[in-house]
Write an enzyme that holds these catalytic residues in place. Sequence first.
Site, PDB file in Angstrom:
ATOM      1  N   HIS A  34       0.831  -1.210   0.000  1.00 24.77           N
ATOM      2  CA  HIS A  34       0.000   0.000   0.000  1.00 24.77           C
ATOM      3  C   HIS A  34       0.861   1.252   0.000  1.00 24.77           C
ATOM      4  O   HIS A  34       1.920   1.299   0.635  1.00 24.77           O
ATOM      5  CB  HIS A  34      -0.966   0.007   1.194  1.00 24.77           C
ATOM      6  CG  HIS A  34      -0.303  -0.040   2.542  1.00 24.77           C
ATOM      7  ND1 HIS A  34       0.014   1.101   3.255  1.00 24.77           N
ATOM      8  CD2 HIS A  34       0.080  -1.081   3.315  1.00 24.77           C
ATOM      9  CE1 HIS A  34       0.568   0.751   4.410  1.00 24.77           C
ATOM     10  NE2 HIS A  34       0.622  -0.553   4.480  1.00 24.77           N
ATOM     11  N   ASP A  57      -0.586   4.244   0.860  1.00 19.84           N
ATOM     12  CA  ASP A  57      -1.120   5.177   1.855  1.00 19.84           C
ATOM     13  C   ASP A  57      -0.406   5.002   3.193  1.00 19.84           C
ATOM     14  O   ASP A  57       0.125   3.938   3.508  1.00 19.84           O
ATOM     15  CB  ASP A  57      -2.635   5.008   2.022  1.00 19.84           C
ATOM     16  CG  ASP A  57      -3.059   3.622   2.477  1.00 19.84           C
ATOM     17  OD1 ASP A  57      -2.501   2.627   1.948  1.00 19.84           O
ATOM     18  OD2 ASP A  57      -3.930   3.519   3.364  1.00 19.84           O
ATOM     19  N   ASP A  90       6.380   1.567   7.202  1.00 21.20           N
ATOM     20  CA  ASP A  90       5.061   1.035   6.831  1.00 21.20           C
ATOM     21  C   ASP A  90       4.462   1.851   5.690  1.00 21.20           C
ATOM     22  O   ASP A  90       3.664   2.733   5.920  1.00 21.20           O
ATOM     23  CB  ASP A  90       4.158   1.052   8.066  1.00 21.20           C
ATOM     24  CG  ASP A  90       2.839   0.350   7.865  1.00 21.20           C
ATOM     25  OD1 ASP A  90       2.656  -0.315   6.836  1.00 21.20           O
ATOM     26  OD2 ASP A  90       1.966   0.471   8.747  1.00 21.20           O
ATOM     27  N   GLU A 104      -5.156   0.842   2.603  1.00 24.48           N
ATOM     28  CA  GLU A 104      -4.900  -0.260   3.532  1.00 24.48           C
ATOM     29  C   GLU A 104      -5.036   0.216   4.966  1.00 24.48           C
ATOM     30  O   GLU A 104      -5.499  -0.518   5.829  1.00 24.48           O
ATOM     31  CB  GLU A 104      -3.489  -0.824   3.303  1.00 24.48           C
ATOM     32  CG  GLU A 104      -3.264  -2.184   3.974  1.00 24.48           C
ATOM     33  CD  GLU A 104      -2.784  -2.104   5.414  1.00 24.48           C
ATOM     34  OE1 GLU A 104      -2.859  -3.118   6.130  1.00 24.48           O
ATOM     35  OE2 GLU A 104      -2.343  -1.025   5.863  1.00 24.48           O
ATOM     36  N   GLU A 105      -4.637   1.475   5.218  1.00 23.75           N
ATOM     37  CA  GLU A 105      -4.668   2.003   6.579  1.00 23.75           C
ATOM     38  C   GLU A 105      -6.049   2.549   6.951  1.00 23.75           C
ATOM     39  O   GLU A 105      -6.268   2.936   8.091  1.00 23.75           O
ATOM     40  CB  GLU A 105      -3.628   3.132   6.730  1.00 23.75           C
ATOM     41  CG  GLU A 105      -2.188   2.710   6.454  1.00 23.75           C
ATOM     42  CD  GLU A 105      -1.601   1.802   7.529  1.00 23.75           C
ATOM     43  OE1 GLU A 105      -2.356   1.355   8.403  1.00 23.75           O
ATOM     44  OE2 GLU A 105      -0.395   1.535   7.472  1.00 23.75           O
ATOM     45  N   GLU A 156       4.547  -5.850   4.186  1.00 20.41           N
ATOM     46  CA  GLU A 156       4.344  -5.266   5.516  1.00 20.41           C
ATOM     47  C   GLU A 156       5.593  -5.470   6.381  1.00 20.41           C
ATOM     48  O   GLU A 156       6.290  -6.476   6.253  1.00 20.41           O
ATOM     49  CB  GLU A 156       3.138  -5.915   6.207  1.00 20.41           C
ATOM     50  CG  GLU A 156       1.796  -5.569   5.596  1.00 20.41           C
ATOM     51  CD  GLU A 156       1.349  -4.139   5.885  1.00 20.41           C
ATOM     52  OE1 GLU A 156       2.008  -3.429   6.683  1.00 20.41           O
ATOM     53  OE2 GLU A 156       0.335  -3.721   5.286  1.00 20.41           O
ATOM     54  N   HIS A 194       3.563   3.670  12.634  1.00 20.22           N
ATOM     55  CA  HIS A 194       2.462   4.516  13.097  1.00 20.22           C
ATOM     56  C   HIS A 194       2.882   5.483  14.209  1.00 20.22           C
ATOM     57  O   HIS A 194       2.041   6.198  14.756  1.00 20.22           O
ATOM     58  CB  HIS A 194       1.260   3.676  13.569  1.00 20.22           C
ATOM     59  CG  HIS A 194       0.591   2.881  12.497  1.00 20.22           C
ATOM     60  ND1 HIS A 194      -0.724   2.495  12.547  1.00 20.22           N
ATOM     61  CD2 HIS A 194       1.049   2.395  11.319  1.00 20.22           C
ATOM     62  CE1 HIS A 194      -1.045   1.804  11.471  1.00 20.22           C
ATOM     63  NE2 HIS A 194       0.033   1.728  10.705  1.00 20.22           N
TER      64      HIS A 194
END
Length: 377
Positions: free
Chosen positions: A68, A70, A101, A135-136, A164, A350
Amino acid sequence: MNPSDTLELSLDLLRRPSVTPEDYDCQALMAKRLAHVGFHIENMRFGEVDNLWARRGTQDPVFCFAGHTDVVPTGNLEAWNSDPFQPEIRDGILYGRGAADMKTALAAMVVASERFVKKHPDHKGSIAFLITSDEEGPSINGTVKVVETLEARNEKMTWCLVGEPSSTSQLGDIIKNGRRGSLNAVLTVKGKQGHVAYPHLARNPIHLASAALHELCETVWDHGNEYFPATSFQISNIHAGTGATNVVPGTMAVTFNFRYSTEVTAEQLKERVLEILQRHGLEYDISWTHSGLPFLTPVGELVNAATTAIKNVTGVDAKLSTSGGTSDGRFIAPTGAQVLELGVLNASIHQINEHVNVADLEPLAEIYEQILENLLT
């Protein structure tokens, strides 16, 4: 190609503030590179989400890189030591939102594919990329929709590597070969609002539900198995009351989650919860949402290709794991594909000052390239 190819592409991707569902032309950048080495590019936009399906070759078996573009929001900008969308390297560490990520993995996938195709222009089977910008977020118009489109035309993946961040202490020490299922519920327990001084005229839903909630917390749902830890139950939110000290609340809302193994099904968990609630005599409403089924890729071609590549590049003996949250692998595995997750260290994902070791980027590209070598030559 020079040794900093993966870093250069990573920096280019990291400069793009692609907070879900924005892609900020990350996919266009990747697609341009892939088209240059013979990939057929298919852009799939669903709602406000950009998705990319790129494929080189028409034959089976199909090896797919999935990921991903995003990223999650930055949080408090003042808490960052540098602009999260102006990546910086300090003391061998690359800082930026998406560094771990998972934009560095996207760069490694592209570079690995370019190098592999240059060495093996007539490789067997096909190489594909399935990339989303959702995805997030809700994950409604992303990978799941691309998979539905592919399934409708009977276009199958044999193996899928999701980039990931799986590693824990050093690059390649952990491969995710499955994930637990995720089942969510919002339980509303009904009572009767009243004055705290007259409890006989009210019914306090907090008091009424406390024994049932305690039982839910203490229940052993299963013992896990060789691949999965035991199913876990966690309450994430409880809300009741008006904020006043002298009012018995009329309702209480409880949000909880199961992360469950292949030893139980979502339906079995629902039945056991309802049995406990009813046995305690509660008046309630409950709504369920299912975030994903558990999936597992047993030891086989894909696992062996990955563990061999990791050992060759890093000297590390990778361990298999199914821990952690959900990933888009949950949408791909039901098609019958073998699915693995393999990427950089996940310690800072994150978080404020998200980062990755620059020294891990080229080895990751080498691992990805060797996996292609192991499966498609």
